[in-house]
Design a protein around this motif. Structure first.
Motif, PDB file in Angstrom:
ATOM      1  N   ILE A 113       0.809  -1.213   0.000  1.00  0.00           N
ATOM      2  CA  ILE A 113       0.000   0.000   0.000  1.00  0.00           C
ATOM      3  C   ILE A 113       0.844   1.266   0.000  1.00  0.00           C
ATOM      4  CG2 ILE A 113      -1.914  -1.149   1.153  1.00  0.00           C
ATOM      5  CD1 ILE A 113      -0.914   0.212   3.737  1.00  0.00           C
ATOM      6  N   TYR A 114       2.153   1.216   0.303  1.00  0.00           N
ATOM      7  CA  TYR A 114       2.939   2.451   0.425  1.00  0.00           C
ATOM      8  C   TYR A 114       4.416   2.083   0.359  1.00  0.00           C
ATOM      9  CZ  TYR A 114       3.710   7.321   1.846  1.00  0.00           C
ATOM     10  OH  TYR A 114       4.049   8.644   1.868  1.00  0.00           O
ATOM     11  N   ALA A 115       5.263   3.082   0.044  1.00  0.00           N
ATOM     12  CA  ALA A 115       6.711   2.889   0.023  1.00  0.00           C
ATOM     13  C   ALA A 115       7.351   4.041   0.774  1.00  0.00           C
ATOM     14  CB  ALA A 115       7.225   2.819  -1.405  1.00  0.00           C
ATOM     15  N   LEU A 116       8.023   3.711   1.890  1.00  0.00           N
ATOM     16  CA  LEU A 116       8.757   4.745   2.614  1.00  0.00           C
ATOM     17  C   LEU A 116       9.972   5.185   1.794  1.00  0.00           C
ATOM     18  CD1 LEU A 116       8.639   3.220   6.232  1.00  0.00           C
ATOM     19  CD2 LEU A 116       7.197   5.034   5.264  1.00  0.00           C
ATOM     20  N   ASN A 117      10.276   6.486   1.852  1.00  0.00           N
ATOM     21  CA  ASN A 117      11.332   7.038   0.986  1.00  0.00           C
ATOM     22  C   ASN A 117      12.163   8.009   1.808  1.00  0.00           C
ATOM     23  OD1 ASN A 117      12.957   7.831  -1.071  1.00  0.00           O
ATOM     24  ND2 ASN A 117      11.355   8.779  -2.304  1.00  0.00           N
ATOM     25  N   GLY A 118      13.425   7.641   2.119  1.00  0.00           N
ATOM     26  CA  GLY A 118      14.291   8.496   2.897  1.00  0.00           C
ATOM     27  C   GLY A 118      15.717   8.441   2.393  1.00  0.00           C
ATOM     28  N   THR A 119      16.601   9.256   2.971  1.00  0.00           N
ATOM     29  CA  THR A 119      17.995   9.310   2.536  1.00  0.00           C
ATOM     30  C   THR A 119      18.858   9.733   3.706  1.00  0.00           C
ATOM     31  OG1 THR A 119      19.524  10.231   0.904  1.00  0.00           O
ATOM     32  CG2 THR A 119      17.893  11.721   1.801  1.00  0.00           C
ATOM     33  N   ASP A 120      20.170   9.530   3.545  1.00  0.00           N
ATOM     34  CA  ASP A 120      21.129   9.934   4.553  1.00  0.00           C
ATOM     35  C   ASP A 120      22.026  11.013   3.963  1.00  0.00           C
ATOM     36  OD1 ASP A 120      22.554   9.435   7.203  1.00  0.00           O
ATOM     37  OD2 ASP A 120      24.178   9.293   5.720  1.00  0.00           O
ATOM     38  N   PRO A 121      22.281  12.140   4.671  1.00  0.00           N
ATOM     39  CA  PRO A 121      23.115  13.221   4.126  1.00  0.00           C
ATOM     40  C   PRO A 121      24.502  12.768   3.715  1.00  0.00           C
ATOM     41  CG  PRO A 121      21.950  13.982   6.073  1.00  0.00           C
ATOM     42  CD  PRO A 121      21.707  12.486   5.984  1.00  0.00           C
ATOM     43  N   GLU A 122      25.068  11.756   4.419  1.00  0.00           N
ATOM     44  CA  GLU A 122      26.391  11.289   4.062  1.00  0.00           C
ATOM     45  C   GLU A 122      26.349  10.198   2.998  1.00  0.00           C
ATOM     46  OE1 GLU A 122      26.622  13.724   7.218  1.00  0.00           O
ATOM     47  OE2 GLU A 122      25.521  11.838   7.279  1.00  0.00           O
ATOM     48  N   GLY A 123      25.160   9.867   2.486  1.00  0.00           N
ATOM     49  CA  GLY A 123      25.048   8.872   1.436  1.00  0.00           C
ATOM     50  C   GLY A 123      25.091   7.442   1.926  1.00  0.00           C
ATOM     51  N   GLN A 124      24.931   7.195   3.252  1.00  0.00           N
ATOM     52  CA  GLN A 124      24.967   5.837   3.796  1.00  0.00           C
ATOM     53  C   GLN A 124      23.622   5.136   3.542  1.00  0.00           C
ATOM     54  OE1 GLN A 124      27.720   4.611   5.003  1.00  0.00           O
ATOM     55  NE2 GLN A 124      28.842   6.557   4.867  1.00  0.00           N
ATOM     56  N   GLU A 125      23.631   3.785   3.602  1.00  0.00           N
ATOM     57  CA  GLU A 125      22.417   2.998   3.387  1.00  0.00           C
ATOM     58  C   GLU A 125      21.485   3.164   4.595  1.00  0.00           C
ATOM     59  OE1 GLU A 125      21.053  -1.603   2.410  1.00  0.00           O
ATOM     60  OE2 GLU A 125      23.146  -1.106   2.872  1.00  0.00           O
ATOM     61  N   VAL A 126      20.154   3.242   4.341  1.00  0.00           N
ATOM     62  CA  VAL A 126      19.169   3.419   5.406  1.00  0.00           C
ATOM     63  C   VAL A 126      18.305   2.161   5.504  1.00  0.00           C
ATOM     64  CG1 VAL A 126      19.123   5.912   5.130  1.00  0.00           C
ATOM     65  CG2 VAL A 126      17.523   4.521   3.825  1.00  0.00           C
ATOM     66  N   ARG A 127      17.738   1.928   6.693  1.00  0.00           N
ATOM     67  CA  ARG A 127      16.806   0.835   6.955  1.00  0.00           C
ATOM     68  C   ARG A 127      15.502   1.427   7.498  1.00  0.00           C
ATOM     69  NH1 ARG A 127      19.009  -4.386   7.304  1.00  0.00           N
ATOM     70  NH2 ARG A 127      20.846  -4.427   5.973  1.00  0.00           N
ATOM     71  N   TYR A 128      14.355   0.742   7.210  1.00  0.00           N
ATOM     72  CA  TYR A 128      13.035   1.250   7.570  1.00  0.00           C
ATOM     73  C   TYR A 128      12.363   0.297   8.569  1.00  0.00           C
ATOM     74  CZ  TYR A 128      13.791   3.934   3.303  1.00  0.00           C
ATOM     75  OH  TYR A 128      14.315   4.746   2.341  1.00  0.00           O
ATOM     76  N   GLY A 129      11.485   0.843   9.434  1.00  0.00           N
ATOM     77  CA  GLY A 129      10.716   0.039  10.382  1.00  0.00           C
ATOM     78  C   GLY A 129       9.458   0.761  10.827  1.00  0.00           C
ATOM     79  N   LEU A 130       8.461  -0.014  11.457  1.00  0.00           N
ATOM     80  CA  LEU A 130       7.210   0.538  11.959  1.00  0.00           C
ATOM     81  C   LEU A 130       7.093   0.219  13.450  1.00  0.00           C
ATOM     82  CD1 LEU A 130       4.651  -0.418   9.153  1.00  0.00           C
ATOM     83  CD2 LEU A 130       5.624   1.831   9.603  1.00  0.00           C
ATOM     84  N   SER A 131       6.529   1.122  14.212  1.00  0.00           N
ATOM     85  CA  SER A 131       6.305   0.910  15.646  1.00  0.00           C
ATOM     86  C   SER A 131       4.857   1.270  15.956  1.00  0.00           C
ATOM     87  CB  SER A 131       7.275   1.753  16.476  1.00  0.00           C
ATOM     88  OG  SER A 131       7.014   1.592  17.845  1.00  0.00           O
ATOM     89  N   PHE A 132       4.114   0.386  16.679  1.00  0.00           N
ATOM     90  CA  PHE A 132       2.699   0.591  17.004  1.00  0.00           C
ATOM     91  C   PHE A 132       2.546   0.891  18.496  1.00  0.00           C
ATOM     92  CE2 PHE A 132       2.856  -1.999  13.230  1.00  0.00           C
ATOM     93  CZ  PHE A 132       1.866  -1.468  12.415  1.00  0.00           C
ATOM     94  N   GLU A 133       1.399   1.412  18.867  1.00  0.00           N
ATOM     95  CA  GLU A 133       1.099   1.667  20.276  1.00  0.00           C
ATOM     96  C   GLU A 133       1.015   0.317  21.027  1.00  0.00           C
ATOM     97  OE1 GLU A 133      -2.443   3.887  20.485  1.00  0.00           O
ATOM     98  OE2 GLU A 133      -1.537   5.774  19.772  1.00  0.00           O
ATOM     99  N   PRO A 134       1.321   0.317  22.312  1.00  0.00           N
ATOM    100  CA  PRO A 134       1.242  -0.939  23.077  1.00  0.00           C
ATOM    101  C   PRO A 134      -0.178  -1.506  23.070  1.00  0.00           C
ATOM    102  CG  PRO A 134       2.509   0.704  24.260  1.00  0.00           C
ATOM    103  CD  PRO A 134       1.899   1.416  23.105  1.00  0.00           C
ATOM    104  N   GLY A 135      -0.312  -2.785  22.787  1.00  0.00           N
ATOM    105  CA  GLY A 135      -1.600  -3.464  22.750  1.00  0.00           C
ATOM    106  C   GLY A 135      -2.356  -3.322  21.457  1.00  0.00           C
ATOM    107  N   ALA A 136      -1.848  -2.466  20.520  1.00  0.00           N
ATOM    108  CA  ALA A 136      -2.550  -2.272  19.242  1.00  0.00           C
ATOM    109  C   ALA A 136      -2.239  -3.420  18.312  1.00  0.00           C
ATOM    110  CB  ALA A 136      -2.145  -0.954  18.606  1.00  0.00           C
ATOM    111  N   LYS A 137      -3.232  -3.741  17.462  1.00  0.00           N
ATOM    112  CA  LYS A 137      -3.050  -4.813  16.494  1.00  0.00           C
ATOM    113  C   LYS A 137      -2.182  -4.323  15.353  1.00  0.00           C
ATOM    114  CE  LYS A 137      -5.700  -8.348  14.088  1.00  0.00           C
ATOM    115  NZ  LYS A 137      -7.071  -8.831  13.752  1.00  0.00           N
ATOM    116  N   GLU A 138      -1.218  -5.159  14.906  1.00  0.00           N
ATOM    117  CA  GLU A 138      -0.309  -4.757  13.831  1.00  0.00           C
ATOM    118  C   GLU A 138      -0.910  -5.161  12.493  1.00  0.00           C
ATOM    119  OE1 GLU A 138       3.562  -6.305  14.484  1.00  0.00           O
ATOM    120  OE2 GLU A 138       3.811  -5.305  16.424  1.00  0.00           O
ATOM    121  N   TYR A 139      -1.429  -4.175  11.822  1.00  0.00           N
ATOM    122  CA  TYR A 139      -2.054  -4.403  10.515  1.00  0.00           C
ATOM    123  C   TYR A 139      -1.035  -4.355   9.371  1.00  0.00           C
ATOM    124  CZ  TYR A 139      -6.681  -3.853  12.589  1.00  0.00           C
ATOM    125  OH  TYR A 139      -7.801  -4.003  13.333  1.00  0.00           O
ATOM    126  N   PHE A 140       0.179  -3.805   9.553  1.00  0.00           N
ATOM    127  CA  PHE A 140       1.094  -3.544   8.448  1.00  0.00           C
ATOM    128  C   PHE A 140       2.460  -4.092   8.786  1.00  0.00           C
ATOM    129  CE2 PHE A 140      -1.984  -0.112   8.725  1.00  0.00           C
ATOM    130  CZ  PHE A 140      -2.566  -0.167   7.469  1.00  0.00           C
TER     131      PHE A 140
END
Length: 864
Positions: free
Chosen positions: A53-80
Motif C-alpha cells: 500500500i505504500y513505500a517509505l522514501n528516505g535518505t542519509d546526508p552522508e550517502g549511507q544505506e538506510v533501513r526502515y521500520g514501523l512501531s505501534f502503540e502498546p496493545g494495538a493490532k499490527e495491521y502492516f
C-alpha cells in the motif's frame, strides 16, 4: 470506504550501517503520494491482505544505506509490515472500519509561518586544501507549521561565488562541489546565500509558499601548496667592457606562492656560471667575480633556484628560472651625421616644387656612422617633417651607411603652401639600454612653377539688373585667383556664349558691364546666361557660368482689345472681358478687374481675377430686369477698370455694352443637359467630343460596307473611245438669283447605257428616265438628272422656305424675327477662295475621268 490512520501511531525508525555526522530523513512528497514519509494516507477497508500500500522514501546526508521500520502503540493490532531495505509497506490483517472505536480528530494547520534559520548568518573558516565533495557545514532551520507547510527544503541562491558549493535540499548539509577546489591565491572569501523554503500549504483559501534567506561567509585558510615564483621574467643581464670584479650584473626576485603565509626565499646558482658569477642568497643580486677580458663566452645561461625557508631554517618548496648574461661592448659612442667636410647637423638645398615621386634628392650628401661594435652600433633612421613628403633609405643601419632621401608625395611639396620645408633626420640606437641618438636638420627651399589654373570664387554667378538700365551699367563682378607667383599668377578675364552679346567684361578686374548700346527689355528677353573665362599667362584657365536676370519694371499699363465692347448676356450665363499687360512678370502683369460705373447700379458682379461679369444672384428672369429699368432694349453700359499690381500701378478703363436676354427654350433631353451644364463647360465639351466620335465611327462603318459592296460588283469593262472638243462655258441660271455659277470645262462625249440600249452623245433621252448624264445636250425638265459637265441645263425648282419655328415660352411676338434662307443665300452666293492650289480644268478633268470609268463599267455589266 476510506480507512483512517487514527487507530495507531506509526513510529518510523531508520538504522545506519555506519556512524555518520547527521541523521537520515524522510522525503515529504505530499498527502496524496504513494511514497514518502506516510504523514497522511488513507485506505479502504476492503483492501486485500498482502497488498503493498505504500513505500517509505528516505535518505542519509552522508550517502549511507538506510533501513526502515514501523512501531505501534502498546496493545494495538499490527495491521502492516515494512520491508527494511526497500521501505515497501504491506497490509497483513483485514481492515474493518466498523470495529474501530477510537477516533482521533486532527486540527489541520494553515501555512502561516516562515522558515527560521537557527545558525545563520554565520562565518566559517575552510582550509583551501579541503577535498572536493566534503561536508563543511549544516544549515539548520525550523518551520512551526505542520504537514507540507512545515517541511523545509534548502537551496543556494545562484551567483558567481556559489558555483563551488552545493547544499542538500532536505538536510541542509553544505558541501564543496565535486570537481571544485578552494584556492586561497584566487579568492580568499566566498559569500553564500542560503534560501529555506517550506512545502507550501493553504492559507486564507489560497496556496502559499513561504521562504527565508541568510548569508554564510566562508573564509579560505591558506595552506602550503604553492612553490615560489620569480617576478619579471625573462631575465637578461649584460657585462660591459668597463666592468670590474664585484660589479652587480643583475638582480632576481621571487616570492612565495602561498600569499596567506609567505616564507623567506633562499637564492642559489645551479649551473652555467663557469665560476665567474655569484649570487646573494637573500637579495638575489648576481655579481661578476673577474674582469671581462677573462670571460671565455659571450653569452651565459645561468639556472637560478629560489627555495622557501621554513621557520626551522629548512629549505622547502622551490622554483627555477634562467638568467641570460651577455658580454657586450661598452656603448660609449652615439651615431653621428657627416657631410662632405666632416661631422654636420645642418643640410640645406633648393629645388623646384612637385618633383617626380620616387626621385632621389641629389643635392643632399649625408653619411651616418656609429663607432661602437655589434648591437651597440645598430640604429634606426627616421625622417620627421610635415606630412609624408619624403622617405629615408635605409631605415636600419649597422655601423655606417650613405643616407638617401626619396620623394614620396609630390603633390604635397607645393610652393603655394610651403616656401621651404624643414625636416629632422633622426638616428636612434635600437638594442642598447642607453638608446643614444643623433639629429640633423634638412631644409629644402622650393621654387615656384606654373602648376595652378585660375579658380573662380564660385562655379556660377547670379546677377539682376533693371530693364531700364542704361548702357555701361555694372552687372556683376567675378573673381578668380591663381596661387602661382609672378606673372604666372596674373589672371585675364573674357566672356563668350550665345547670351554674351549684350555684355562685356573688364579683362583685369572681372567687372561685367552692359554694352554701351545695349537696351534691356524684360518683355523681349528676361534671362541671359553665358560663360566667363579666367586665364593665366600660359593658357591655363577655368570657367564659370553667369546668369543675368533682367528685372521687370511696371512700364506697361493693361490694355483692352477695344475701347468699346459689346456683349450679349444670357440670364444665368457669364460675359468675360480680357485685358493684356505686356509686362514680363508678376505682379506687374497680374490684372485685377473692377466695375467703376454702371447705370443703373447694383446690377452686375465681376470676378476680379478672371474678368467674368455676371448678373447679381437675385436677377433670374427678364421680368426682374424690366422691373429694374424702363428701357425696352435691356442694354447697359458698364465702365470696367483693369489695374495691374505693379508699383506704381497702372490702370485702363473700357465701356462694355451688355445686352441682356433670355436663352432660347429648347426641348428634349439635349436641352435639359445644356441647361444643367451651362456652368460646366468641360461637361459640354466632353459630350460634343463623344457625339463627334460616334459620328466618325458610324461614317467609317458605312463607308467600309459600301466599299466592300462596290468591290464585289466592279468588273473590268472595255473602254469606249472618248472624243474631246472645246465647248463654251456652262452657265446655270436659278430663279430669283442675281448671280451665275460658271463651270468652265472641255466638252466630253461619253456613251450612256440605259435600259440595255446604247445612247450616243447628243441624242435626246425619253422623259422620266433616271439617268446619269455625261454628254453636253439640253434635257427637258422633270428628269432626275445628275449634271456633271456640258451645256445649259434647265434649272431645278427653287427650295421651299421652312416653316417658322414656334415661339419660345415667355417670348413676345415681334421681339425677334426669324430669317428665311433663300436660294441666293445658300447656293448662289458662293465666293471663290483666294488661294486655289489647282485650276478648275484639272478638277473637271478628274471628274470626267471618274464618270467615264463608272459608265464603262455599267455598260459592260449590262452587256454581260
Amino acid at each position: 470506504n476510506l480507512f483512517s490512520w487514527c487507530a495507531f501511531m506509526a513510529f518510523l525508525g531508520l538504522s545506519l550501517l555506519a556512524q555518520a555526522d547527521y541523521a537520515p530523513f524522510f522525503y515529504d512528497n505530499g498527502p496524496y503520494s504513494s511514497n514518502g514519509n506516510l504523514a497522511l494516507f488513507s485506505l479502504t477497508e476492503d483492501t486485500p491482505v498482502g497488498t503493498e500500500i505504500y513505500a517509505l522514501n528516505g535518505t542519509d546526508p552522508e550517502g549511507q544505506e538506510v533501513r526502515y521500520g514501523l512501531s505501534f502503540e502498546p496493545g494495538a493490532k499490527e495491521y502492516f509490515r515494512v520491508e527494511p531495505k526497500s521501505g515497501n509497506i504491506t497490509l497483513v490483517e483485514q481492515l474493518d472500519r466498523e470495529v474501530t472505536e477510537k477516533v482521533t480528530v486532527f486540527v489541520m494547520d494553515a501555512n502561516d509561518e516562515r522558515p527560521v534559520f537557527k545558525n545563520l548568518p554565520s562565518f566559517l573558516d575552510v582550509p583551501e586544501n579541503s577535498e572536493c565533495g566534503s561536508s563543511i557545514y549544516k544549515v539548520l532551520a525550523v518551520d512551526r507549521d505542520t504537514g507540507s507547510g512545515g517541511s523545509i527544503t534548502f537551496y543556494l541562491q545562484t551567483n558567481g561565488q556559489s558555483s563551488k558549493f552545493a547544499i542538500d535540499r532536505h538536510s541542509g548539509v553544505l558541501r564543496i562541489k565535486p570537481g571544485e577546489m578552494l584556492d586561497y591565491e584566487r579568492s580568499t572569501t566566498h559569500f553564500i546565500t542560503v534560501v529555506a523554503k517550506d512545502g507550501g500549504g493553504n492559507y486564507n483559501g489560497k496556496e502559499q509558499v513561504m521562504s527565508s534567506s541568510a548569508t554564510l561567509t566562508i573564509n579560505v585558510i591558506d595552506t602550503q601548496d604553492t612553490p615560489p615564483s620569480f617576478v619579471g621574467t625573462p631575465y637578461f643581464g649584460y657585462v660591459y667592457e668597463v666592468s670590474v670584479p664585484g660589479s652587480e650584473i643583475f638582480t632576481v626576485f621571487a616570492k612565495d606562492g602561498d600569499l596567506g603565509m609567505p616564507k623567506p626565499i633562499h637564492y642559489s646558482l645551479e649551473n652555467g656560471t663557469d665560476g665567474v658569477f655569484s649570487i646573494n642568497k637573500t637579495s638575489g643580486v648576481i655579481s661578476l667575480l673577474t674582469y671581462p677580458i677573462y670571460l671565455k663566452r659571450e653569452i651565459f645561461n645561468m639556472k637560478v633556484k629560489a627555495s622557501e625557508v621554513s621557520p626551522e631554517g629548512n629549505l622547502m618548496d622551490y622554483g627555477f628560472t634562467t638568467v641570460v648574461i651577455r658580454v657586450v661592448d661598452l656603448n660609449n659612442h652615439p651615431p653621428t651625421f657627416y657631410g662632405e667636410n666632416g661631422p654636420q647637423n645642418m643640410f640645406e638645398m633648393t629645388m623646384y616644387e612637385h618633383p617626380p615621386e620616387g626621385e632621389i634628392i641629389r643635392g643632399l650628401k649625408i653619411t651616418v656612422n656609429d663607432s661602437d661594435q655589434g648591437s651597440n652600433a645598430k640604429f634606426n633612421l627616421r625622417l620627421v617633417g610635415p606630412g609624408r613628403m619624403l622617405r629615408v633609405v635605409p631605415q636600419t643601419v649597422l655601423n655606417e651607411a650613405q643616407v638617401t632621401i626619396l620623394v614620396e608625395d609630390s603633390a604635397a611639396m607645393d610652393y603655394e603652401k610651403f616656401h621651404f620645408l624643414t625636416f629632422k633626420l633622426l638616428a636612434v640606437e635600437m638594442d642598447t639600454p642607453e638608446r643614444f641618438s643623433a639629429t640633423a636638420d634638412i631644409v629644402i627651399h622650393l621654387l615656384d612653377t606654373n602648376d595652378n589654373a585660375p579658380k573662380f570664387s564660385s562655379v556660377y554667378y547670379i546677377a539682376r539688373i533693371p530693364e531700364n538700365s542704361p548702357g555701361n551699367s555694372n552687372v556683376v563682378s567675378v573673381t578668380a585667383t591663381d596661387p602661382d607667383s609672378g606673372f604666372w599668377g596674373e589672371v585675364k578675364y573674357s566672356i563668350y556664349g550665345s547670351g554674351a552679346d549684350l555684355f562685356l567684361i573688364h579683362s583685369a578686374s572681372g567687372i561685367i558691364y552692359t554694352q554701351p548700346w545695349a537696351s534691356l527689355d524684360a518683355e523681349v528677353k528676361s534671362k541671359y546666361n553665358f560663360y566667363v573665362k579666367a586665364e593665366d599667362a600660359e593658357g591655363k584657365y577655368s570657367l564659370a557660368e553667369v546668369f543675368v536676370t533682367v528685372l521687370d519694371l511696371n512700364d506697361h499699363p493693361p490694355e483692352f482689345n477695344e475701347n468699346f465692347l459689346e456683349k450679349t448676356m444670357i440670364i444665368g450665363a457669364l460675359v468675360k472681358i480680357e485685358a493684356q499687360d505686356d509686362d514680363a512678370e508678376g505682379p506687374n502683369n497680374v490684372i485685377e478687374y473692377s466695375i467703376m460705373k454702371t447705370d443703373p447700379e447694383n446690377i452686375f458682379d465681376i470676378n476680379a481675377d478672371t474678368g467674368e461679369i455676371k448678373l447679381k444672384s437675385y436677377i433670374k428672369s427678364m421680368d426682374i430686369v424690366q422691373n429694374i429699368t424702363k428701357q425696352n432694349d435691356c442694354t447697359w453700359s458698364v465702365v470696367v477698370q483693369a489695374q495691374d499690381r505693379g508699383s506704381p500701378s497702372f490702370s485702363t478703363t473700357t465701356v462694355v455694352k451688355i445686352d441682356i436676354t433670355e436663352a432660347t427654350q429648347l426641348r428634349g433631353p439635349w436641352a435639359s443637359f445644356f441647361v444643367q451644364s451651362r456652368d460646366k463647360p468641360l461637361h459640354i465639351l466632353g459630350m460634343i467630343a463623344g457625339v463627334i466620335s460616334l459620328m466618325v465611327v458610324v461614317t467609317v462603318f458605312i463607308s467600309t460596307i459600301m466599299f466592300m459592296r462596290n468591290k464585289k460588283s466592279n468588273r473590268i469593262l472595255p473602254h469606249r473611245r472618248i472624243r474631246r472638243r472645246n465647248n463654251p462655258p456652262v452657265t446655270f441660271k436659278f430663279p430669283n438669283s442675281g448671280e451665275k455659277l460658271l463651270i468652265q470645262e472641255p466638252e466630253v462625249m461619253v456613251g450612256v447605257n440605259c435600259s440595255n440600249c446604247n445612247i450616243a452623245s447628243g441624242h435626246p433621252l425619253p422623259p422620266n428616265h433616271n439617268m446619269n448624264v455625261v454628254t453636253g445636250h439640253h434635257w427637258s425638265p422633270n428628269h432626275n438628272v445628275s449634271m456633271v459637265s456640258g451645256r445649259h441645263w434647265p434649272p431645278p425648282p427653287p427650295p421651299n422656305a421652312p416653316a417658322l419655328p414656334p415661339l419660345l415660352p415667355g417670348g413676345r411676338p415681334g421681339d425677334r424675327q426669324w430669317v428665311v434662307p433663300t436660294v441666293l443665300g445658300t447656293v448662289a452666293q458662293i465666293k471663290p477662295k483666294r488661294n486655289r492650289n489647282r485650276p478648275v480644268d484639272s478638277v473637271n478633268a478628274a471628274l470626267v475621268s471618274e464618270l467615264k470609268m463608272r459608265l464603262d463599267q455599267r455598260r459592260l455589266a449590262n452587256c454581260s
